[in-house]
Design an enzyme around this catalytic site. Structure first.
Site, mmCIF file in Angstrom:
data_model
loop_
_atom_site.group_PDB
_atom_site.id
_atom_site.type_symbol
_atom_site.label_atom_id
_atom_site.label_comp_id
_atom_site.label_asym_id
_atom_site.label_seq_id
_atom_site.Cartn_x
_atom_site.Cartn_y
_atom_site.Cartn_z
ATOM 1 N N ARG A 104 33.372 -46.574 8.622
ATOM 2 C CA ARG A 104 33.194 -46.490 7.167
ATOM 3 C C ARG A 104 32.951 -45.052 6.767
ATOM 4 O O ARG A 104 32.088 -44.382 7.335
ATOM 5 C CB ARG A 104 31.948 -47.291 6.735
ATOM 6 C CG ARG A 104 32.106 -48.732 6.741
ATOM 7 C CD ARG A 104 31.067 -49.431 5.899
ATOM 8 N NE ARG A 104 29.716 -48.874 5.905
ATOM 9 C CZ ARG A 104 28.724 -49.374 5.187
ATOM 10 N NH1 ARG A 104 28.944 -50.403 4.394
ATOM 11 N NH2 ARG A 104 27.527 -48.859 5.239
ATOM 12 N N ASP A 200 21.528 -49.728 11.281
ATOM 13 C CA ASP A 200 22.905 -49.472 11.714
ATOM 14 C C ASP A 200 23.137 -50.169 13.054
ATOM 15 O O ASP A 200 22.586 -49.772 14.084
ATOM 16 C CB ASP A 200 23.130 -47.963 11.832
ATOM 17 C CG ASP A 200 24.594 -47.647 12.102
ATOM 18 O OD1 ASP A 200 25.147 -48.167 13.102
ATOM 19 O OD2 ASP A 200 25.196 -46.912 11.309
ATOM 20 N N ASP A 203 24.566 -48.008 16.021
ATOM 21 C CA ASP A 203 23.563 -47.088 16.570
ATOM 22 C C ASP A 203 22.520 -47.838 17.392
ATOM 23 O O ASP A 203 22.062 -47.353 18.431
ATOM 24 C CB ASP A 203 22.878 -46.317 15.447
ATOM 25 C CG ASP A 203 23.756 -45.194 14.902
ATOM 26 O OD1 ASP A 203 24.720 -44.806 15.597
ATOM 27 O OD2 ASP A 203 23.484 -44.714 13.793
HETATM 28 C C1 PRP Z 1 29.591 -50.954 10.521
HETATM 29 C C2 PRP Z 1 29.669 -52.397 10.980
HETATM 30 C C3 PRP Z 1 30.926 -52.870 10.313
HETATM 31 C C4 PRP Z 1 30.893 -52.116 9.010
HETATM 32 C C5 PRP Z 1 30.414 -53.060 7.934
HETATM 33 O O1 PRP Z 1 30.422 -50.169 11.252
HETATM 34 O O2 PRP Z 1 29.705 -52.540 12.358
HETATM 35 O O3 PRP Z 1 32.115 -52.580 11.020
HETATM 36 O O4 PRP Z 1 29.976 -51.043 9.155
HETATM 37 O O5 PRP Z 1 30.473 -52.465 6.700
HETATM 38 P P1 PRP Z 1 31.478 -52.930 5.553
HETATM 39 O O6 PRP Z 1 31.418 -54.425 5.486
HETATM 40 O O7 PRP Z 1 30.896 -52.253 4.338
HETATM 41 O O8 PRP Z 1 32.842 -52.407 5.870
HETATM 42 P P2 PRP Z 1 30.491 -48.563 11.100
HETATM 43 O O9 PRP Z 1 31.591 -48.190 10.162
HETATM 44 O O10 PRP Z 1 29.132 -48.029 10.795
HETATM 45 O O11 PRP Z 1 30.995 -48.101 12.525
HETATM 46 P P3 PRP Z 1 30.318 -48.265 13.976
HETATM 47 O O12 PRP Z 1 30.413 -49.725 14.345
HETATM 48 O O13 PRP Z 1 31.188 -47.403 14.819
HETATM 49 O O14 PRP Z 1 28.888 -47.791 13.911
HETATM 50 N N1 URA Z 2 26.784 -51.330 8.878
HETATM 51 C C1 URA Z 2 25.638 -51.518 9.565
HETATM 52 O O1 URA Z 2 25.592 -51.285 10.775
HETATM 53 N N2 URA Z 2 24.561 -51.938 8.886
HETATM 54 C C2 URA Z 2 24.579 -52.207 7.569
HETATM 55 O O2 URA Z 2 23.558 -52.622 7.011
HETATM 56 C C3 URA Z 2 25.788 -52.002 6.876
HETATM 57 C C4 URA Z 2 26.878 -51.579 7.557
#
Ligand code: PRP
Ligand code: URA
Length: 209
Positions: A104, A200, A203
């Site tokens: 995102r 997150d 993370d």
């Molecule tokens: C997070 C989560 C989803 C997304 C959800 O991923 O794991 O994929 O955000 O958000 P949305 O519904 O608003 O699209 P992130 O983009 O933070 O990547 P990551 O899994 O690599 O940390």
């Molecule tokens: N992605 C995450 O990991 N946590 C949230 O709350 C939203 C998006």
């Protein structure tokens, strides 16, 4: 909304509460996400097609059900969806695993694709898309759009925590997709994080930041 199922089993809710705790460390968090995926997967895969096969027990031959056809493809959305994969593989060790990489944008909150590799052919498989968080719904909706472009038809989406905004978007964009949710939280904050949520997910699973 008939394509949405929240799974209110006490074991699952207990484990989600442990995930939410900011003091839960990486190792425990990772294990909990796997266990939650397994418990949710048990429900999500309730309608896998079966066929009667002949098996010989120590006493006699009988006809008995086994999962039929091309079986299952799991598609975790990178990164955080990876944390759920082992939980589903514990249930269906023969499942094929595809990957979709999305992140995102921190400003716009819109998803950007950086990787896509899916099992082929995918048309005949039940496809279970995994991501612990359904926030705005942008990532899940985009990922499911890619899978449909590659020929995926029978698609289910599974998450641990969802915001109402994400549930609404996903069910509007993909009304044919069954959505399995551990808990629907209150709302998104100004950074599109789920409240109360768990922070997150990527993370916390991988110990980054
Ligand atoms: C997070 C989560 C989803 C997304 C959800 O991923 O794991 O994929 O955000 O958000 P949305 O519904 O608003 O699209 P992130 O983009 O933070 O990547 P990551 O899994 O690599 O940390
Ligand atoms: N992605 C995450 O990991 N946590 C949230 O709350 C939203 C998006």
């Amino acid at each position: 909304m008939s394509n949405i199922m929240t799974i209110d089993h006490p074991l699952l809710q207990h484990k989600i509460s442990m995930l939410r705790n900011k003091d839960t460390g990486t190792n425990e968090f990772r294990m909990l996400v796997q266990e939650i995926a397994l418990l949710e997967g048990y429900e999500a895969l309730r309608d896998l097609p079966t066929e009667e096969v002949e098996v010989e027990t120590p006493l006699m031959k009988c006809r008995t059900p086994m999962i039929s056809g091309k079986k299952l493809a799991i598609v975790p959305i990178l990164r955080a969806g990876l944390g759920m994969t082992e939980g589903i593989l514990a249930l269906v060790p023969t499942a094929k695993v595809g990957h979709i990489g999305l992140y995102r944008d921190p400003e716009t909150h819109l998803p950007h694709e950086y990787y896509c590799k899916l099992p082929s052919p995918i048309e005949d498989r039940t496809i279970l898309v995994l991501d612990p968080m359904l926030a705005t719904g942008g990532s899940a909706s985009e990922a499911i759009g890619f899978i449909k472009e590659h020929g995926g038809v029978r698609i289910k989406f599974m998450c641990v925590i969802a915001a109402p905004e994400g549930v609404e978007k996903l069910s509007k964009d993909h009304p044919d997709v069954q959505i399995y949710i551990g808990h629907i939280d209150e709302r998104l904050n100004e950074n599109a994080y789920i409240l109360p949520g768990l922070g997150d997910a990527g993370d916390r699973i991988f110990g980054t930041k």
